[in-house]
Scaffold this motif. Sequence first.
Motif, mmCIF file in Angstrom:
data_model
loop_
_atom_site.group_PDB
_atom_site.id
_atom_site.type_symbol
_atom_site.label_atom_id
_atom_site.label_comp_id
_atom_site.label_asym_id
_atom_site.label_seq_id
_atom_site.Cartn_x
_atom_site.Cartn_y
_atom_site.Cartn_z
ATOM 1 N N PRO A 201 -48.915 -54.864 37.313
ATOM 2 C CA PRO A 201 -48.968 -54.594 35.876
ATOM 3 C C PRO A 201 -47.998 -55.507 35.130
ATOM 4 O O PRO A 201 -47.035 -56.005 35.704
ATOM 5 N N SER A 202 -48.271 -55.690 33.866
ATOM 6 C CA SER A 202 -47.383 -56.495 33.036
ATOM 7 C C SER A 202 -46.008 -55.846 32.987
ATOM 8 O O SER A 202 -45.889 -54.639 32.844
ATOM 9 N N MET A 203 -45.000 -56.631 33.095
ATOM 10 C CA MET A 203 -43.628 -56.134 33.012
ATOM 11 C C MET A 203 -43.020 -56.483 31.654
ATOM 12 O O MET A 203 -41.825 -56.367 31.458
ATOM 13 N N GLN A 204 -43.866 -56.870 30.716
ATOM 14 C CA GLN A 204 -43.400 -57.290 29.397
ATOM 15 C C GLN A 204 -42.638 -56.187 28.674
ATOM 16 O O GLN A 204 -41.564 -56.417 28.138
ATOM 17 N N ALA A 205 -43.183 -54.972 28.665
ATOM 18 C CA ALA A 205 -42.529 -53.872 27.941
ATOM 19 C C ALA A 205 -41.180 -53.528 28.575
ATOM 20 O O ALA A 205 -40.197 -53.312 27.864
ATOM 21 N N LEU A 206 -41.127 -53.497 29.888
ATOM 22 C CA LEU A 206 -39.866 -53.207 30.562
ATOM 23 C C LEU A 206 -38.858 -54.325 30.319
ATOM 24 O O LEU A 206 -37.682 -54.066 30.084
ATOM 25 N N SER A 207 -39.331 -55.549 30.336
ATOM 26 C CA SER A 207 -38.472 -56.695 30.049
ATOM 27 C C SER A 207 -37.882 -56.585 28.644
ATOM 28 O O SER A 207 -36.680 -56.782 28.450
ATOM 29 N N GLU A 208 -38.714 -56.285 27.677
ATOM 30 C CA GLU A 208 -38.246 -56.147 26.292
ATOM 31 C C GLU A 208 -37.243 -54.994 26.169
ATOM 32 O O GLU A 208 -36.252 -55.108 25.457
ATOM 33 N N TRP A 209 -37.516 -53.883 26.873
ATOM 34 C CA TRP A 209 -36.574 -52.773 26.864
ATOM 35 C C TRP A 209 -35.224 -53.206 27.424
ATOM 36 O O TRP A 209 -34.181 -52.879 26.865
ATOM 37 N N MET A 210 -35.239 -53.947 28.526
ATOM 38 C CA MET A 210 -33.985 -54.414 29.127
ATOM 39 C C MET A 210 -33.211 -55.322 28.188
ATOM 40 O O MET A 210 -31.999 -55.192 28.045
ATOM 41 N N ILE A 211 -33.908 -56.241 27.537
ATOM 42 C CA ILE A 211 -33.256 -57.177 26.619
ATOM 43 C C ILE A 211 -32.624 -56.417 25.454
ATOM 44 O O ILE A 211 -31.466 -56.643 25.098
ATOM 45 N N GLU A 212 -33.382 -55.502 24.881
ATOM 46 C CA GLU A 212 -32.869 -54.725 23.744
ATOM 47 C C GLU A 212 -31.716 -53.820 24.182
ATOM 48 O O GLU A 212 -30.706 -53.691 23.477
ATOM 49 N N THR A 213 -31.851 -53.210 25.341
ATOM 50 C CA THR A 213 -30.794 -52.328 25.840
ATOM 51 C C THR A 213 -29.521 -53.113 26.116
ATOM 52 O O THR A 213 -28.421 -52.675 25.751
ATOM 53 N N ALA A 214 -29.648 -54.281 26.742
ATOM 54 C CA ALA A 214 -28.471 -55.117 27.010
ATOM 55 C C ALA A 214 -27.767 -55.466 25.697
ATOM 56 O O ALA A 214 -26.536 -55.408 25.615
ATOM 57 N N ARG A 215 -28.554 -55.779 24.693
ATOM 58 C CA ARG A 215 -27.981 -56.113 23.375
ATOM 59 C C ARG A 215 -27.280 -54.894 22.779
ATOM 60 O O ARG A 215 -26.167 -54.990 22.261
ATOM 61 N N ASN A 216 -27.907 -53.716 22.863
ATOM 62 C CA ASN A 216 -27.305 -52.487 22.321
ATOM 63 C C ASN A 216 -26.034 -52.095 23.065
ATOM 64 O O ASN A 216 -25.081 -51.600 22.449
ATOM 65 N N LEU A 217 -26.005 -52.312 24.366
ATOM 66 C CA LEU A 217 -24.834 -51.932 25.150
ATOM 67 C C LEU A 217 -23.620 -52.792 24.835
ATOM 68 O O LEU A 217 -22.485 -52.358 25.033
ATOM 69 N N GLU A 218 -23.852 -53.983 24.321
ATOM 70 C CA GLU A 218 -22.732 -54.847 23.942
ATOM 71 C C GLU A 218 -21.864 -54.202 22.871
ATOM 72 O O GLU A 218 -20.672 -54.482 22.776
ATOM 73 N N ALA A 219 -22.464 -53.319 22.075
ATOM 74 C CA ALA A 219 -21.734 -52.671 20.984
ATOM 75 C C ALA A 219 -20.979 -51.416 21.428
ATOM 76 O O ALA A 219 -20.233 -50.826 20.644
ATOM 77 N N VAL A 220 -21.152 -51.009 22.680
ATOM 78 C CA VAL A 220 -20.470 -49.807 23.175
ATOM 79 C C VAL A 220 -18.976 -50.105 23.289
ATOM 80 O O VAL A 220 -18.567 -51.120 23.846
ATOM 81 N N SER A 221 -18.173 -49.200 22.781
ATOM 82 C CA SER A 221 -16.717 -49.414 22.731
ATOM 83 C C SER A 221 -16.081 -49.300 24.114
ATOM 84 O O SER A 221 -16.603 -48.646 25.016
ATOM 85 N N GLU A 222 -14.907 -49.908 24.240
ATOM 86 C CA GLU A 222 -14.123 -49.832 25.468
ATOM 87 C C GLU A 222 -13.759 -48.374 25.764
ATOM 88 O O GLU A 222 -13.755 -47.951 26.919
ATOM 89 N N GLU A 223 -13.457 -47.608 24.730
ATOM 90 C CA GLU A 223 -13.083 -46.211 24.903
ATOM 91 C C GLU A 223 -14.239 -45.407 25.493
ATOM 92 O O GLU A 223 -14.038 -44.555 26.361
#
Length: 178
Positions: free
Chosen positions: A143-165
């Motif tokens: 199956p296409s892994m496009q949706a999972l790939s996009e989720w990973m990219i967006e999640t990685a970007r969102n996690l960058e904003a998670v604070s050290e605390e």
Amino acid sequence: MIWNLFKRNKANQALVESQYERITQSARSPVFYAEMGAPDTVMGRFEMISIHLVLYLRRTGTANEAAQGIAQEIVDAFFEDIDHSMRELGVGDTSVPKRMKKFARMFYGRAKSYGLALAEGDRDALVEALRRNLHPDQPDNAPSMQALSEWMIETARNLEAVSEETLAAGQLAFPETH
């Protein structure tokens, strides 16, 4: 797995348990299996937990020492969980170490390929790595892994904003999947 967690540093024990639970709960989200092409199998679950753990480690890799220490304990908990699961599935005691080495190679290989694709913003490489890892027996019909790939990219970007605390408190939450 839970019994081995009691051997950990008492101060980190609750943080590790909480964060590992968040990782595994997110990896179990039905959307990954029903809509994003992850196989709903034992190996499919391993793959989804690995993906979440790779994203978590990618974020904690640039964090402070406390968060990195918790991250290492979470990796240890992951491998203890795999060991326990294999034994529950009836894998003999003499076979477990050999299989654990195989799972470690698999996990770190995925961490490298996913991490490199994410760091370079190479969507095609990420899709190909996901297809190869989640559907090794279907190289032409996966199956296409496009949706999972996009989720990973967006999640990685969102996690960058998670604070050290938040990281040091073992409170990192993955975005809801719909």
